[in-house]
Scaffold this motif. Structure first.
Motif, PDB file in Angstrom:
ATOM      1  N   ASN A 195       0.844  -1.199   0.000  1.00 31.65           N
ATOM      2  CA  ASN A 195       0.000   0.000   0.000  1.00 31.65           C
ATOM      3  C   ASN A 195       0.888   1.262   0.000  1.00 31.65           C
ATOM      4  O   ASN A 195       1.791   1.374   0.825  1.00 31.65           O
ATOM      5  CB  ASN A 195      -0.872  -0.035   1.259  1.00 31.65           C
ATOM      6  N   ALA A 196       0.617   2.184  -0.899  1.00 31.39           N
ATOM      7  CA  ALA A 196       1.431   3.405  -0.998  1.00 31.39           C
ATOM      8  C   ALA A 196       1.441   4.182   0.324  1.00 31.39           C
ATOM      9  O   ALA A 196       2.402   4.894   0.622  1.00 31.39           O
ATOM     10  CB  ALA A 196       0.920   4.297  -2.130  1.00 31.39           C
ATOM     11  N   GLN A 197       0.368   4.034   1.130  1.00 28.76           N
ATOM     12  CA  GLN A 197       0.328   4.755   2.413  1.00 28.76           C
ATOM     13  C   GLN A 197       1.327   4.179   3.419  1.00 28.76           C
ATOM     14  O   GLN A 197       1.663   4.817   4.408  1.00 28.76           O
ATOM     15  CB  GLN A 197      -1.081   4.733   2.984  1.00 28.76           C
ATOM     16  N   ASP A 198       1.797   2.938   3.176  1.00 30.13           N
ATOM     17  CA  ASP A 198       2.805   2.326   4.057  1.00 30.13           C
ATOM     18  C   ASP A 198       4.221   2.664   3.622  1.00 30.13           C
ATOM     19  O   ASP A 198       5.186   2.281   4.288  1.00 30.13           O
ATOM     20  CB  ASP A 198       2.651   0.791   4.064  1.00 30.13           C
ATOM     21  N   VAL A 199       4.348   3.345   2.487  1.00 35.22           N
ATOM     22  CA  VAL A 199       5.685   3.680   1.978  1.00 35.22           C
ATOM     23  C   VAL A 199       6.051   5.087   2.437  1.00 35.22           C
ATOM     24  O   VAL A 199       5.334   6.043   2.148  1.00 35.22           O
ATOM     25  CB  VAL A 199       5.721   3.629   0.428  1.00 35.22           C
ATOM     26  N   GLN A 200       7.155   5.184   3.168  1.00 35.75           N
ATOM     27  CA  GLN A 200       7.672   6.508   3.544  1.00 35.75           C
ATOM     28  C   GLN A 200       8.823   6.808   2.611  1.00 35.75           C
ATOM     29  O   GLN A 200       9.830   6.076   2.617  1.00 35.75           O
ATOM     30  CB  GLN A 200       8.173   6.472   4.983  1.00 35.75           C
ATOM     31  N   ALA A 201       8.660   7.801   1.795  1.00 29.53           N
ATOM     32  CA  ALA A 201       9.712   8.112   0.819  1.00 29.53           C
ATOM     33  C   ALA A 201       9.587   9.581   0.437  1.00 29.53           C
ATOM     34  O   ALA A 201       8.486  10.054   0.162  1.00 29.53           O
ATOM     35  CB  ALA A 201       9.555   7.229  -0.411  1.00 29.53           C
ATOM     36  N   TYR A 202      10.718  10.267   0.430  1.00 27.62           N
ATOM     37  CA  TYR A 202      10.680  11.690   0.122  1.00 27.62           C
ATOM     38  C   TYR A 202      11.493  12.022  -1.112  1.00 27.62           C
ATOM     39  O   TYR A 202      12.595  11.521  -1.293  1.00 27.62           O
ATOM     40  CB  TYR A 202      11.250  12.515   1.277  1.00 27.62           C
ATOM     41  N   ILE A 203      10.906  12.917  -1.906  1.00 28.16           N
ATOM     42  CA  ILE A 203      11.690  13.608  -2.913  1.00 28.16           C
ATOM     43  C   ILE A 203      11.774  15.041  -2.408  1.00 28.16           C
ATOM     44  O   ILE A 203      10.753  15.603  -1.978  1.00 28.16           O
ATOM     45  CB  ILE A 203      11.021  13.507  -4.296  1.00 28.16           C
ATOM     46  N   VAL A 204      12.952  15.592  -2.387  1.00 24.95           N
ATOM     47  CA  VAL A 204      13.135  16.944  -1.864  1.00 24.95           C
ATOM     48  C   VAL A 204      13.793  17.826  -2.925  1.00 24.95           C
ATOM     49  O   VAL A 204      14.046  17.378  -4.039  1.00 24.95           O
ATOM     50  CB  VAL A 204      13.985  16.928  -0.556  1.00 24.95           C
ATOM     51  N   GLY A 205      14.059  19.079  -2.563  1.00 24.15           N
ATOM     52  CA  GLY A 205      14.716  19.991  -3.507  1.00 24.15           C
ATOM     53  C   GLY A 205      13.706  20.681  -4.408  1.00 24.15           C
ATOM     54  O   GLY A 205      12.561  20.940  -4.017  1.00 24.15           O
ATOM     55  N   GLU A 206      14.129  20.944  -5.613  1.00 21.37           N
ATOM     56  CA  GLU A 206      13.287  21.662  -6.577  1.00 21.37           C
ATOM     57  C   GLU A 206      12.143  20.771  -7.066  1.00 21.37           C
ATOM     58  O   GLU A 206      12.344  19.582  -7.287  1.00 21.37           O
ATOM     59  CB  GLU A 206      14.153  22.068  -7.779  1.00 21.37           C
ATOM     60  N   HIS A 207      10.953  21.361  -7.210  1.00 20.01           N
ATOM     61  CA  HIS A 207       9.864  20.644  -7.897  1.00 20.01           C
ATOM     62  C   HIS A 207      10.185  20.760  -9.382  1.00 20.01           C
ATOM     63  O   HIS A 207       9.821  21.728 -10.032  1.00 20.01           O
ATOM     64  CB  HIS A 207       8.517  21.280  -7.557  1.00 20.01           C
ATOM     65  N   GLY A 208      10.942  19.803  -9.870  1.00 20.09           N
ATOM     66  CA  GLY A 208      11.386  19.892 -11.261  1.00 20.09           C
ATOM     67  C   GLY A 208      12.571  18.986 -11.492  1.00 20.09           C
ATOM     68  O   GLY A 208      12.811  18.048 -10.714  1.00 20.09           O
ATOM     69  N   ASP A 209      13.321  19.313 -12.521  1.00 21.25           N
ATOM     70  CA  ASP A 209      14.354  18.398 -12.993  1.00 21.25           C
ATOM     71  C   ASP A 209      15.483  18.160 -11.992  1.00 21.25           C
ATOM     72  O   ASP A 209      16.113  17.104 -12.009  1.00 21.25           O
ATOM     73  CB  ASP A 209      14.949  18.928 -14.314  1.00 21.25           C
ATOM     74  N   SER A 210      15.767  19.119 -11.102  1.00 15.87           N
ATOM     75  CA  SER A 210      16.888  18.914 -10.177  1.00 15.87           C
ATOM     76  C   SER A 210      16.443  18.355  -8.819  1.00 15.87           C
ATOM     77  O   SER A 210      17.189  18.430  -7.834  1.00 15.87           O
ATOM     78  CB  SER A 210      17.668  20.223  -9.981  1.00 15.87           C
ATOM     79  N   SER A 211      15.250  17.770  -8.761  1.00 20.57           N
ATOM     80  CA  SER A 211      14.775  17.217  -7.484  1.00 20.57           C
ATOM     81  C   SER A 211      15.682  16.070  -7.030  1.00 20.57           C
ATOM     82  O   SER A 211      16.398  15.472  -7.837  1.00 20.57           O
ATOM     83  CB  SER A 211      13.330  16.736  -7.619  1.00 20.57           C
ATOM     84  N   VAL A 212      15.629  15.781  -5.719  1.00 17.51           N
ATOM     85  CA  VAL A 212      16.536  14.777  -5.137  1.00 17.51           C
ATOM     86  C   VAL A 212      15.715  13.687  -4.452  1.00 17.51           C
ATOM     87  O   VAL A 212      14.890  13.982  -3.578  1.00 17.51           O
ATOM     88  CB  VAL A 212      17.459  15.446  -4.081  1.00 17.51           C
ATOM     89  N   ALA A 213      15.929  12.437  -4.851  1.00 14.78           N
ATOM     90  CA  ALA A 213      15.234  11.307  -4.216  1.00 14.78           C
ATOM     91  C   ALA A 213      16.064  10.845  -3.021  1.00 14.78           C
ATOM     92  O   ALA A 213      17.248  10.565  -3.169  1.00 14.78           O
ATOM     93  CB  ALA A 213      15.076  10.172  -5.219  1.00 14.78           C
ATOM     94  N   ARG A 241      23.544  16.981  -3.727  1.00 13.81           N
ATOM     95  CA  ARG A 241      22.507  17.163  -4.763  1.00 13.81           C
ATOM     96  C   ARG A 241      21.481  18.219  -4.338  1.00 13.81           C
ATOM     97  O   ARG A 241      20.995  18.989  -5.156  1.00 13.81           O
ATOM     98  CB  ARG A 241      21.787  15.834  -5.029  1.00 13.81           C
ATOM     99  N   LEU A 242      21.171  18.231  -3.040  1.00 13.80           N
ATOM    100  CA  LEU A 242      20.213  19.215  -2.527  1.00 13.80           C
ATOM    101  C   LEU A 242      20.790  20.630  -2.677  1.00 13.80           C
ATOM    102  O   LEU A 242      20.088  21.554  -3.094  1.00 13.80           O
ATOM    103  CB  LEU A 242      19.908  18.914  -1.057  1.00 13.80           C
ATOM    104  N   ARG A 243      22.079  20.778  -2.370  1.00 13.78           N
ATOM    105  CA  ARG A 243      22.717  22.098  -2.522  1.00 13.78           C
ATOM    106  C   ARG A 243      22.739  22.504  -3.996  1.00 13.78           C
ATOM    107  O   ARG A 243      22.527  23.664  -4.333  1.00 13.78           O
ATOM    108  CB  ARG A 243      24.138  22.063  -1.982  1.00 13.78           C
ATOM    109  N   ASP A 244      23.006  21.545  -4.890  1.00  6.02           N
ATOM    110  CA  ASP A 244      23.010  21.850  -6.328  1.00  6.02           C
ATOM    111  C   ASP A 244      21.614  22.313  -6.768  1.00  6.02           C
ATOM    112  O   ASP A 244      21.464  23.245  -7.552  1.00  6.02           O
ATOM    113  CB  ASP A 244      23.404  20.606  -7.156  1.00  6.02           C
ATOM    114  N   SER A 245      20.591  21.636  -6.213  1.00  7.82           N
ATOM    115  CA  SER A 245      19.210  21.990  -6.543  1.00  7.82           C
ATOM    116  C   SER A 245      18.930  23.429  -6.089  1.00  7.82           C
ATOM    117  O   SER A 245      18.329  24.231  -6.820  1.00  7.82           O
ATOM    118  CB  SER A 245      18.257  21.009  -5.851  1.00  7.82           C
ATOM    119  N   ALA A 246      19.407  23.767  -4.873  1.00  6.20           N
ATOM    120  CA  ALA A 246      19.223  25.129  -4.339  1.00  6.20           C
ATOM    121  C   ALA A 246      19.895  26.137  -5.260  1.00  6.20           C
ATOM    122  O   ALA A 246      19.332  27.203  -5.557  1.00  6.20           O
ATOM    123  CB  ALA A 246      19.799  25.218  -2.929  1.00  6.20           C
TER     124      ALA A 246
END
Ligand code: NAD
Length: 332
Positions: free
Chosen positions: A180-198, A315-320
């Motif tokens: 179930n997707a509700q049991d999955v904890q997973a974040y994508i952070v950074g830019e909403h776009g091409d430089s986002s970070v999984a 990667r997060l700093r690059d996204s920033a």
């Protein structure tokens, strides 16, 4: 003449219940999907729609009002005049110019900044205590623009950011593992776009950290496989837009979930666009990007300290820096 004869001594509704008012600016595909999801969740006593096109706006208002017999009771009103948003608890901004064929992203950004100059000041004027939730793209930069134009504290200006990217990510992982997707904890952070970070290092399913589980079980996985799942997330919006012309349902649910956490003071953690300066080594300037943040009635309550690997931090700093570079051309 009132339909009901009032009972003498009965308390007026305003003295018995808090009145919750949500305004949605932009009655396009995204704004209407958000509005209809909010209506089904019994979250607002009053829902206001504002758009620049009066006929479309009235049509959307009537269409939703005609569903009253099937929905929790909510007063729905619409107007082109921002005075109608007076006293809103939450203002959700989806108004946006569309990319014209051949137009650069930067030019679109300039047009959307000009549009925000007409949208944000009246919202701040009529609802000085509101929380601004920005959805229009490019969402990170426009959240920064909304923060600047409103003069609000950063805790009351938030962008929907990678909340949607993260739910696409959770869907793909859940589909892959048949859970179930509700049991999955997973974040994508950074830019909403091409430089986002999984954030692969912190993914867990039902409390089990996925990558260390695979390592312990000596189950081999390729880094390329992980990258390809992230790539599918990044390409998702483009794919949906190329197939149906726009995205609406997932962003509708995703933003309604943010509205719920904020207005019902859920203190849930969502990856949303917040003022990131000082967190995770982001220190190049005032930049909004998505981090796992706790949302409640005061808006953004804090940022969670998720463990990031050195590569994820970089990667997060690059996204920033990607966002800051575009932002620097705005002259705000
Ligand atoms: P749309 O063109 O269907 O709707 C935009 C609406 O904004 C239109 O109804 C238009 O009349 C209105 N508008 C334009 N100028 C206005 C103004 N000055 N005041 C009030 N209303 C105004 O577009 P859409 O598909 O609904 O997308 C809206 C925005 O949401 C876009 O910027 C899109 O990129 C963005 N979006 C963001 C995410 C996310 O995850 N952050 C996801 C999907 C879409």
């Amino acid at each position: 003449q009132a339909f009901f004869k009032p009972i003498s001594g009965a308390a007026s509704p305003s003295s018995t219940k808090r009145h919750t008012k949500i305004s949605v600016i932009g009655a396009g595909n995204v704004g209407m999907a958000i509005a209809q999801t909010i209506l089904t969740q019994d979250l607002a006593d009053e829902l206001v729609l504002v758009d620049a096109k009066p006929e479309k706006l009235r049509g959307e208002m009537l269409d939703l009002q005609h569903a009253a017999a099937f929905l929790p009771r909510t007063k729905i009103i619409a107007d082109v005049d921002y005075a109608v948003t007076h006293g809103s608890d939450l203002c959700i901004v989806t108004a946006g110019a569309r990319q014209i064929l051949g137009e650069s992203r930067l030019n679109l950004l300039h047009r959307n900044v000009a549009l925000f100059r007409n949208v944000i000041p009246p919202l701040a004027k009529y609802s000085p205590d509101t929380i601004l939730l920005i959805v229009s793209n490019p969402v990170d930069i426009l959240t920064y623009v909304a923060w600047k134009l409103s003069g609000f504290p950063s805790s009351r200006v938030v962008g929907s950011g990678t909340n949607l990217d993260s739910s696409r990510f959770r869907f793909l992982i859940a589909d892959h593992l048949d859970v179930n997707a509700q049991d999955v904890q997973a974040y994508i952070v950074g830019e909403h776009g091409d430089s986002s970070v999984a954030l692969w290092s912190s993914i867990s399913v039902g409390g089990v950290p996925v990558l260390s589980f695979l390592d312990k079980q000596e189950i081999a996985y390729e880094k390329e496989t992980l990258e390809s799942i992230h790539k599918v997330v990044i390409d998702s919006a483009y794919e949906v837009i190329s197939l149906k012309g726009y995205t609406s349902w997932a962003i509708g649910y995703s933003v309604a979930a943010l509205a719920w956490s904020i207005l019902r003071d859920q203190r849930k953690i969502h990856p949303v666009s917040v003022l990131a300066k000082g967190f995770y080594g982001v220190d190049g300037g005032d930049v909004f990007l998505s981090l796992p943040a706790q949302l409640g009635r005061g808006g953004v309550l804090g940022v969670t300290n998720v463990h990031l690997t050195d590569e994820e931090t970089q990667r997060l700093r690059d996204s920033a820096n990607t966002i800051l570079e575009q932002q620097s051309q705005l002259g705000l």
